[in-house]
Motif scaffolding. Structure first.
Motif, short mmCIF file in Angstrom:
data_model
loop_
_atom_site.label_atom_id
_atom_site.label_comp_id
_atom_site.label_asym_id
_atom_site.label_seq_id
_atom_site.Cartn_x
_atom_site.Cartn_y
_atom_site.Cartn_z
N TRP A 99 0.73 -1.37 0.09
CA TRP A 99 0.09 0.16 -0.04
C TRP A 99 0.94 1.41 0.09
O TRP A 99 0.61 2.18 -0.55
CB TRP A 99 -0.76 -0.01 1.07
N THR A 103 0.60 5.17 -1.92
CA THR A 103 0.42 6.37 -1.28
C THR A 103 1.54 7.33 -1.43
O THR A 103 1.41 8.54 -1.08
CB THR A 103 -0.09 6.26 0.25
N MET A 120 -8.86 4.75 -0.60
CA MET A 120 -7.74 5.84 -0.14
C MET A 120 -8.21 7.07 0.40
O MET A 120 -8.87 7.96 -0.37
CB MET A 120 -6.79 6.10 -1.17
N ARG A 126 -0.78 13.11 1.52
CA ARG A 126 -0.89 11.94 0.22
C ARG A 126 -1.07 13.22 -0.96
O ARG A 126 -0.35 12.82 -1.71
CB ARG A 126 -2.09 11.48 0.36
N ASP A 167 -0.14 1.89 7.18
CA ASP A 167 -0.23 2.93 6.32
C ASP A 167 -1.66 3.39 6.22
O ASP A 167 -1.86 3.72 4.84
CB ASP A 167 0.55 2.52 4.95
N THR A 168 -2.80 3.39 7.02
CA THR A 168 -3.79 3.65 6.78
C THR A 168 -4.26 4.88 7.95
O THR A 168 -3.29 5.13 8.84
CB THR A 168 -4.87 2.65 7.29
N ALA A 238 -5.49 7.41 -6.93
CA ALA A 238 -4.29 7.85 -6.84
C ALA A 238 -3.60 7.85 -8.32
O ALA A 238 -3.88 6.62 -8.74
CB ALA A 238 -3.16 7.16 -5.91
#
Length: 280
Positions: A99, A103, A120, A126, A167-168, A238
């Motif tokens: 992930w 990002t 996302m 980001r 990574d959230t 993204a």
């Protein structure tokens, strides 16, 4: 040369010319048939990683946004991006990667994919690293626990463990509130492992997006969502923010998302995966 010979040669020439014309006609018809040989309709100025595919990076699984079913990747995000692939008359190809590569923008710099998907959340950090589409869904964070645990809030987790996904934004939220509530944060690489560790009792709770955890509860009634945290999040897709081709691709994607919402296609896809119409 006699007349008979001349007529024979004329007939032969006409036959050859007719055959050539027929071949050209059939070829042209084949191009317009919409079959496997149909030419793509990728707008000028957009160069895809693979000319015959819209390549999409994600980190599996994140049901119902993207997950494998019968060997094929399906889900809400998949169906939305497939609208763009169909407009371009190319196939949608999904690549499973870490992930953080999406990002951070590393996946795009390495030409691993054209677009990144994965429910996302749009954040300032980001936006500094990548290009992001217009928001396509609102979201928030929720608390997953065992149904009989008695845990109703973060305050009930004092001295306990809470699982988060790497990574959230759920991980960020849990870490920000850890000191005030006295729990320990345990990080897992993906949603499936995180949620199943609540079931097994390795952790006492988990924080992640509402869409995925409510979906998990439907299939695992021994678990429950007992709290929602109004984080005011919105999802976006993204892309690379520096490459001219990606900038044009982003503009096309935004048009597709806007059209899907105005024509009702978005509502149909939303209801397919969440069972209800989106809130107005």
């Amino acid at each position: 040369m006699n007349i008979l010979s001349t007529l024979r040669k004329s007939r032969t020439s006409v036959a050859v010319a007719s055959a050539a014309l027929l071949a050209l006609t059939l070829t042209a018809c084949g191009d317009d048939s919409g079959g496997g040989g149909e030419a793509s309709a990728v707008p000028e100025g957009i160069t895809l990683v693979k000319s015959d595919k819209l390549t999409v990076c994600t980190h599996l699984p994140y049901k119902p946004f993207q997950f494998k079913e019968g060997g094929k990747v399906v889900g809400f995000d998949v169906d939305l991006l497939d609208l763009l692939a169909k407009q371009f008359k190319v196939e949608l190809d999904v690549v499973d990667i870490e992930w953080a590569q999406i990002t951070s923008g590393a996946a795009f710099k390495a030409k691993k994919c054209d677009v990144g998907m994965g429910a996302m959340t749009i954040t300032p950090e980001r936006q500094q690293a990548i290009g992001i589409s217009t928001p396509y869904m609102d979201a928030t964070q929720v608390l997953l626990v065992k149904a009989d645990s008695g845990i109703k809030s973060l305050a009930d987790l004092k001295g306990k463990k809470i699982g988060v996904q790497a990574d959230t934004t759920g991980k960020t939220y849990a870490e920000k509130n850890a000191a005030a509530n006295g729990y320990t944060v345990i990080t897992f690489p993906d949603l499936s492992i995180q949620a199943n560790n609540v079931k097994s009792g390795r952790v006492d709770a988990a924080i992640n997006d509402n869409g995925v955890l409510y979906d998990f509860v439907k299939a695992n009634p021994e678990t429950a969502v007992t709290a929602e945290f109004d984080t005011g999040e919105q999802y976006g897709f993204a892309l690379d923010k520096t490459d001219p081709s990606s900038v044009k691709l982003l503009a096309e994607l935004d048009k597709v998302l806007t059209k899907a919402k105005s024509e009702g296609t978005y509502n149909e896809i939303f209801k397919k995966w969440f069972g209800v119409e989106p809130k107005k």
